[in-house]
Scaffold this motif. Structure first.
Motif, PDB file in Angstrom:
ATOM      1  N   PHE A  56     -49.164 -66.632  -4.367  1.00  0.00           N
ATOM      2  CA  PHE A  56     -48.721 -67.562  -3.332  1.00  0.00           C
ATOM      3  C   PHE A  56     -47.701 -66.858  -2.461  1.00  0.00           C
ATOM      4  N   ILE A  57     -47.343 -67.485  -1.342  1.00  0.00           N
ATOM      5  CA  ILE A  57     -46.368 -66.868  -0.445  1.00  0.00           C
ATOM      6  C   ILE A  57     -45.027 -67.571  -0.557  1.00  0.00           C
ATOM      7  N   SER A  58     -43.988 -66.803  -0.293  1.00  0.00           N
ATOM      8  CA  SER A  58     -42.625 -67.336  -0.277  1.00  0.00           C
ATOM      9  C   SER A  58     -42.002 -66.914   1.054  1.00  0.00           C
ATOM     10  N   MET A  59     -41.592 -67.900   1.825  1.00  0.00           N
ATOM     11  CA  MET A  59     -41.013 -67.627   3.144  1.00  0.00           C
ATOM     12  C   MET A  59     -39.608 -67.053   2.984  1.00  0.00           C
ATOM     13  N   PRO A  60     -39.104 -66.363   4.014  1.00  0.00           N
ATOM     14  CA  PRO A  60     -37.730 -65.843   3.956  1.00  0.00           C
ATOM     15  C   PRO A  60     -36.741 -66.984   3.692  1.00  0.00           C
ATOM     16  N   GLN A  61     -35.746 -66.710   2.845  1.00  0.00           N
ATOM     17  CA  GLN A  61     -34.816 -67.761   2.425  1.00  0.00           C
ATOM     18  C   GLN A  61     -33.362 -67.326   2.583  1.00  0.00           C
ATOM     19  N   THR A  62     -32.495 -68.344   2.556  1.00  0.00           N
ATOM     20  CA  THR A  62     -31.056 -68.121   2.526  1.00  0.00           C
ATOM     21  C   THR A  62     -30.470 -69.056   1.472  1.00  0.00           C
ATOM     22  N   LYS A  63     -29.313 -68.698   0.962  1.00  0.00           N
ATOM     23  CA  LYS A  63     -28.657 -69.500  -0.064  1.00  0.00           C
ATOM     24  C   LYS A  63     -27.590 -70.366   0.604  1.00  0.00           C
ATOM     25  N   ASP A  64     -27.572 -71.677   0.300  1.00  0.00           N
ATOM     26  CA  ASP A  64     -26.551 -72.547   0.888  1.00  0.00           C
ATOM     27  C   ASP A  64     -25.298 -72.559   0.014  1.00  0.00           C
ATOM     28  N   ARG A  65     -24.300 -73.342   0.421  1.00  0.00           N
ATOM     29  CA  ARG A  65     -23.010 -73.372  -0.291  1.00  0.00           C
ATOM     30  C   ARG A  65     -23.129 -73.856  -1.726  1.00  0.00           C
ATOM     31  N   GLU A  66     -24.117 -74.683  -1.993  1.00  0.00           N
ATOM     32  CA  GLU A  66     -24.309 -75.195  -3.359  1.00  0.00           C
ATOM     33  C   GLU A  66     -25.126 -74.246  -4.232  1.00  0.00           C
ATOM     34  N   VAL A  73     -37.781 -70.238   7.752  1.00  0.00           N
ATOM     35  CA  VAL A  73     -38.912 -70.566   8.609  1.00  0.00           C
ATOM     36  C   VAL A  73     -39.955 -71.200   7.700  1.00  0.00           C
ATOM     37  N   PHE A  74     -40.581 -72.272   8.160  1.00  0.00           N
ATOM     38  CA  PHE A  74     -41.556 -72.933   7.302  1.00  0.00           C
ATOM     39  C   PHE A  74     -42.507 -73.787   8.119  1.00  0.00           C
ATOM     40  N   PRO A  75     -43.736 -73.969   7.624  1.00  0.00           N
ATOM     41  CA  PRO A  75     -44.666 -74.898   8.260  1.00  0.00           C
ATOM     42  C   PRO A  75     -44.178 -76.329   7.993  1.00  0.00           C
ATOM     43  N   THR A  76     -44.410 -77.218   8.939  1.00  0.00           N
ATOM     44  CA  THR A  76     -43.904 -78.583   8.793  1.00  0.00           C
ATOM     45  C   THR A  76     -44.935 -79.544   8.210  1.00  0.00           C
ATOM     46  N   THR A  77     -46.165 -79.062   7.993  1.00  0.00           N
ATOM     47  CA  THR A  77     -47.196 -79.923   7.407  1.00  0.00           C
ATOM     48  C   THR A  77     -47.873 -79.201   6.255  1.00  0.00           C
ATOM     49  N   LYS A  78     -48.510 -79.973   5.388  1.00  0.00           N
ATOM     50  CA  LYS A  78     -49.252 -79.392   4.269  1.00  0.00           C
ATOM     51  C   LYS A  78     -50.414 -78.542   4.798  1.00  0.00           C
ATOM     52  N   GLU A  79     -51.071 -79.032   5.836  1.00  0.00           N
ATOM     53  CA  GLU A  79     -52.189 -78.287   6.425  1.00  0.00           C
ATOM     54  C   GLU A  79     -51.698 -76.950   6.989  1.00  0.00           C
ATOM     55  N   GLY A  80     -50.561 -76.977   7.640  1.00  0.00           N
ATOM     56  CA  GLY A  80     -49.988 -75.743   8.179  1.00  0.00           C
ATOM     57  C   GLY A  80     -49.634 -74.768   7.074  1.00  0.00           C
ATOM     58  N   ARG A  81     -49.061 -75.271   5.993  1.00  0.00           N
ATOM     59  CA  ARG A  81     -48.717 -74.433   4.831  1.00  0.00           C
ATOM     60  C   ARG A  81     -49.985 -73.825   4.237  1.00  0.00           C
ATOM     61  N   ASP A  82     -51.039 -74.639   4.095  1.00  0.00           N
ATOM     62  CA  ASP A  82     -52.306 -74.145   3.532  1.00  0.00           C
ATOM     63  C   ASP A  82     -52.916 -73.060   4.417  1.00  0.00           C
ATOM     64  N   GLN A  83     -52.908 -73.282   5.748  1.00  0.00           N
ATOM     65  CA  GLN A  83     -53.465 -72.290   6.673  1.00  0.00           C
ATOM     66  C   GLN A  83     -52.685 -70.981   6.613  1.00  0.00           C
ATOM     67  N   LEU A  84     -51.378 -71.085   6.577  1.00  0.00           N
ATOM     68  CA  LEU A  84     -50.521 -69.903   6.516  1.00  0.00           C
ATOM     69  C   LEU A  84     -50.740 -69.149   5.206  1.00  0.00           C
ATOM     70  N   ASN A  85     -50.763 -69.892   4.106  1.00  0.00           N
ATOM     71  CA  ASN A  85     -50.986 -69.299   2.780  1.00  0.00           C
ATOM     72  C   ASN A  85     -52.329 -68.564   2.754  1.00  0.00           C
ATOM     73  N   THR A  86     -53.381 -69.210   3.250  1.00  0.00           N
ATOM     74  CA  THR A  86     -54.716 -68.604   3.262  1.00  0.00           C
ATOM     75  C   THR A  86     -54.739 -67.348   4.125  1.00  0.00           C
ATOM     76  N   ALA A  87     -54.179 -67.420   5.334  1.00  0.00           N
ATOM     77  CA  ALA A  87     -54.191 -66.265   6.252  1.00  0.00           C
ATOM     78  C   ALA A  87     -53.461 -65.076   5.646  1.00  0.00           C
ATOM     79  N   ILE A  88     -52.304 -65.310   5.047  1.00  0.00           N
ATOM     80  CA  ILE A  88     -51.516 -64.208   4.486  1.00  0.00           C
ATOM     81  C   ILE A  88     -52.182 -63.633   3.247  1.00  0.00           C
TER      82      ILE A  88
END
Length: 135
Positions: A56-66, A73-88
């Motif tokens: 699976f893919i993991s988008m670039p992340q940052t750690k918050d204060r907690e 950066v992230f897709p805002t829909t499940k369909e967008g996440r699926d398309q991105l995951n498949t393409a990568i």
């Protein structure tokens, strides 16, 4: 105010970089570029991870204060996440196949080291003259 655009998203340009000899669960990384109304948007450091249920893919992340990690950066829909995951993941498989077709530099060096060394042509001529001085 939210700006909504009435145009389909353009295709993604995805490049995947498999790790030759993965140590741990990170298989490689990817970069994507997508045409947007404000220009090309590029995202680097997308990790390709080998999970319990497959890669699976993991988008670039940052750690918050907690101490929680948040995707930058992230897709805002499940369909967008699926398309991105498949393409990568498809780009990763293609890059992996391409790497397997072409021998690595390390393997080429090892093979060359095993071959007997051949003397340059000048050395052969000198040796021939010593063996037959009438030449």
């Amino acid at each position: 105010e939210v700006l909504l655009l009435d145009r389909p998203l353009s295709p993604l340009e995805v490049r995947a970089y498999p790790i030759a000899e993965p140590k741990g669960n990170i298989l490689g990384s990817a970069t994507l570029a997508m045409d947007t109304p404000i220009g090309v948007l590029a995202v680097r450091d997308i990790r390709i991870i080998n999970g319990q249920n497959g890669p699976f893919i993991s988008m670039p992340q940052t750690k918050d204060r907690e101490g929680n990690y948040k995707d930058l950066v992230f897709p805002t829909t499940k369909e967008g996440r699926d398309q991105l995951n498949t393409a990568i993941l498809e780009a990763y498989v293609a890059a992996q196949e391409k790497v397997q077709e072409k021998p690595s530099v390390k393997d080429q060096i090892r093979e060359d080291a095993k071959k007997p060394k051949e003397k340059p042509a000048q050395d052969k001529e000198k040796a021939a003259k010593k063996a037959d001085p009438d030449r």
